[in-house]
Design an enzyme around this catalytic site. Structure first.
Site, short mmCIF file in Angstrom:
data_model
loop_
_atom_site.label_atom_id
_atom_site.label_comp_id
_atom_site.label_asym_id
_atom_site.label_seq_id
_atom_site.Cartn_x
_atom_site.Cartn_y
_atom_site.Cartn_z
N CYS A 116 0.81 -1.23 0.00
CA CYS A 116 0.00 0.00 0.00
C CYS A 116 0.84 1.27 0.00
O CYS A 116 0.30 2.37 -0.12
CB CYS A 116 -0.96 0.00 1.19
N HIS A 256 -3.34 7.54 2.91
CA HIS A 256 -3.73 6.26 2.33
C HIS A 256 -5.09 5.87 2.90
O HIS A 256 -5.34 6.06 4.09
CB HIS A 256 -2.68 5.21 2.69
N ASN A 286 -10.08 0.27 0.00
CA ASN A 286 -8.62 0.35 -0.11
C ASN A 286 -8.20 -0.16 -1.50
O ASN A 286 -8.25 -1.35 -1.76
CB ASN A 286 -7.99 -0.50 1.00
C1 LIG Z 1 -9.71 -5.59 9.21
C2 LIG Z 1 -10.27 -4.62 10.24
C3 LIG Z 1 -11.29 -3.70 9.60
C4 LIG Z 1 -10.97 -5.44 11.32
O1 LIG Z 1 -11.44 -4.55 12.33
P1 LIG Z 1 -11.15 -4.86 13.85
O2 LIG Z 1 -11.82 -3.82 14.62
O3 LIG Z 1 -9.66 -5.01 14.03
O4 LIG Z 1 -11.89 -6.20 14.05
P2 LIG Z 1 -11.30 -7.59 14.60
O5 LIG Z 1 -10.47 -8.24 13.55
O6 LIG Z 1 -10.70 -7.35 15.94
O7 LIG Z 1 -12.63 -8.34 14.77
C5 LIG Z 1 -13.60 -7.97 15.76
C6 LIG Z 1 -14.77 -8.89 15.61
O8 LIG Z 1 -15.45 -8.63 14.38
C7 LIG Z 1 -15.52 -9.81 13.59
N1 LIG Z 1 -15.39 -9.46 12.19
C8 LIG Z 1 -14.30 -9.42 11.42
N2 LIG Z 1 -14.62 -9.05 10.17
C9 LIG Z 1 -15.94 -8.83 10.17
C10 LIG Z 1 -16.86 -8.44 9.19
N3 LIG Z 1 -16.48 -8.17 7.91
N4 LIG Z 1 -18.16 -8.31 9.52
C11 LIG Z 1 -18.58 -8.57 10.78
N5 LIG Z 1 -17.75 -8.95 11.75
C12 LIG Z 1 -16.45 -9.09 11.45
C13 LIG Z 1 -14.37 -10.67 14.08
O9 LIG Z 1 -14.57 -12.03 13.80
C14 LIG Z 1 -14.36 -10.35 15.54
O10 LIG Z 1 -15.35 -11.10 16.16
P3 LIG Z 1 -15.07 -11.77 17.63
O11 LIG Z 1 -14.83 -10.60 18.53
O12 LIG Z 1 -16.34 -12.49 17.89
O13 LIG Z 1 -13.87 -12.64 17.45
C15 LIG Z 1 -9.15 -3.78 10.90
O14 LIG Z 1 -8.36 -4.59 11.69
C16 LIG Z 1 -8.28 -3.10 9.91
O15 LIG Z 1 -8.70 -2.22 9.19
N6 LIG Z 1 -6.98 -3.45 9.89
C17 LIG Z 1 -6.03 -2.83 9.01
C18 LIG Z 1 -6.22 -3.40 7.66
C19 LIG Z 1 -5.40 -2.72 6.64
O16 LIG Z 1 -5.22 -1.55 6.69
N7 LIG Z 1 -4.95 -3.54 5.69
C20 LIG Z 1 -4.28 -3.09 4.52
C21 LIG Z 1 -2.90 -2.64 4.77
S1 LIG Z 1 -2.78 -0.94 4.49
#
Ligand SMILES: CC(C)(COP(=O)(O)OP(=O)(O)OC[C@H]1O[C@@H](n2cnc3c(N)ncnc32)[C@H](O)[C@@H]1OP(=O)(O)O)[C@@H](O)C(=O)NCCC(=O)NCCS
Length: 332
Positions: A116, A256, A286
């Site tokens: 990214c 970004h 993204n």
């Molecule tokens: C991926 C992302 C949106 C997930 O959000 P988060 O707040 O970290 O959520 P978590 O992974 O901790 O998951 C929290 C809960 O939501 C659930 N969950 C994950 N994805 C979900 C979705 N699409 N819909 C509903 N629930 C979801 C998980 O299973 C978890 O459930 P649990 O508590 O029962 O285990 C976030 O971590 C993120 O944006 N990370 C950076 C990603 C990124 O920037 N990637 C590219 C590189 S630049």
């Protein structure tokens, strides 16, 4: 003797027509619009549906848009850099193909891959070539067909990514406008947290890798999020301090677009008011290498000659950084 700085003098973009909304994703994986919107800020993303078209298609369209808007002769382009994490093919540079297709037949071209942060790193590369005095027109394209590496049964990744492309032209500037400073970093600790397991030299494609679904992007979202928040904010704060800028000196933050909460954390560390933070994540998700130029394209009408812009990115690898740029033109 005038010092040469490298300025952006034109912007172009392209996104595919097909819209994949949160509502449609609700029918594909166990998720919902409220969760996606509140956790990421994304409402919809664009997807290149044509199975016979790769990233080069998006890149060519964005470059052609720029060439038409800026009314430049492609034969004058000296160099084409394609920033992308999803090349058409593992071998045979996509940038080379794109350069030929757009008629930039006097240019040399290559691909640049830093997840990214590809476009941010590409800005540094393009600027260095311009500042060397050897090249007058460097076309930097950020393009990704993320849908080609996303597993649409994995709710942790399929809600985030979209397809798109943007392009900018770098030219020499003698008024001190353009790229002023850059702070670019990387850390291999990130390799395990955001990756595609197979298809490279370490784990080549085999019957087993295909059977076991090892060719899609996987991430530990929580860990990536933590590193992204800290590092994007640190880099942006550092570049302000190093250039004696305060929040009132900054006209725009171009971050970004990975997650609205990462953007908010960076803006908050810079003590920037919301109106200075350029965000279009709700429309595209993204798009990896395309986010920064797509923001410049969508908000080009707001940018004024002399405006102080901070660009910041974080990506897999890990890769991250921040660039301080003075905008070089008013949109006609
Ligand atoms: C991926 C992302 C949106 C997930 O959000 P988060 O707040 O970290 O959520 P978590 O992974 O901790 O998951 C929290 C809960 O939501 C659930 N969950 C994950 N994805 C979900 C979705 N699409 N819909 C509903 N629930 C979801 C998980 O299973 C978890 O459930 P649990 O508590 O029962 O285990 C976030 O971590 C993120 O944006 N990370 C950076 C990603 C990124 O920037 N990637 C590219 C590189 S630049």
């Amino acid at each position: 003797m005038n010092t040469i700085t490298a300025a952006i003098t034109a912007v172009g973009a392209y996104v595919p027509d097909f819209v994949l909304s949160n509502k449609v994703l609700e029918t594909m994986v166990d998720t919902n619009d409220e969760w996606i919107t509140s956790r990421t800020g994304i409402k919809e993303r664009r997807i290149l549906k044509d199975t016979d078209k790769g990233t080069s298609f998006l890149a060519i369209k964005a470059a052609q848009d720029l060439i038409a808007k800026a009314n430049i002769d492609p034969l004058e382009i000296d160099m084409v850099i394609l920033a992308s994490a999803t090349p058409d093919m593992p071998v045979a540079s996509t940038g080379v193909f794109v350069a030929t297709q757009i008629g930039a037949t006097n240019a040399f071209a290559y691909d640049l891959q830093a997840a990214c942060s590809s476009f941010l790193y590409g800005m540094s590369t393009a600027s260095a070539y311009i500042a060397s005095g050897k090249y007058k027109k460097v076309l930097l394209i950020g393009a990704d067909k993320m849908s080609s590496i996303v597993d649409y049964t994995d709710r942790a990744t399929c809600i985030i990514f979209g397809d798109g492309a943007g392009a900018v032209l770098f030219e020499p500037n003698y008024e001190g406008l353009g790229l002023q400073d850059e702070y670019l970093r990387s850390d291999g600790v990130g390799r395990d947290f955001l990756k595609i397991d197979a298809g490279g030299s370490l784990n080549p494609t085999s019957y087993e890798t295909v059977r076991d679904n090892k060719h899609s992007i996987v991430q530990d979202g929580k860990t990536v999020f933590k590193y992204a928040v800290t590092n994007m904010a640190d880099a942006s704060e550092l570049i302000l301090k190093r250039n004696n800028l305060t929040n009132t000196d900054v006209d725009w933050l171009v971050p970004h677009q990975a997650n609205k909460r990462i953007i908010d954390a960076t803006a908050s560390r810079m003590e920037l008011e919301d109106s200075k933070v350029l965000v279009n994540i709700e429309k595209y998700g993204n798009t990896t290498s395309a986010t920064l130029p797509l923001v410049l394209y969508d908000f080009e009408h707001l940018l004024k000659k002399g405006d102080n812009i901070i660009l910041a990115a974080f990506g897999g690898g890990f890769t991250w950084g921040s660039i301080y740029l003075k905008w070089a033109y008013d949109k006609k």
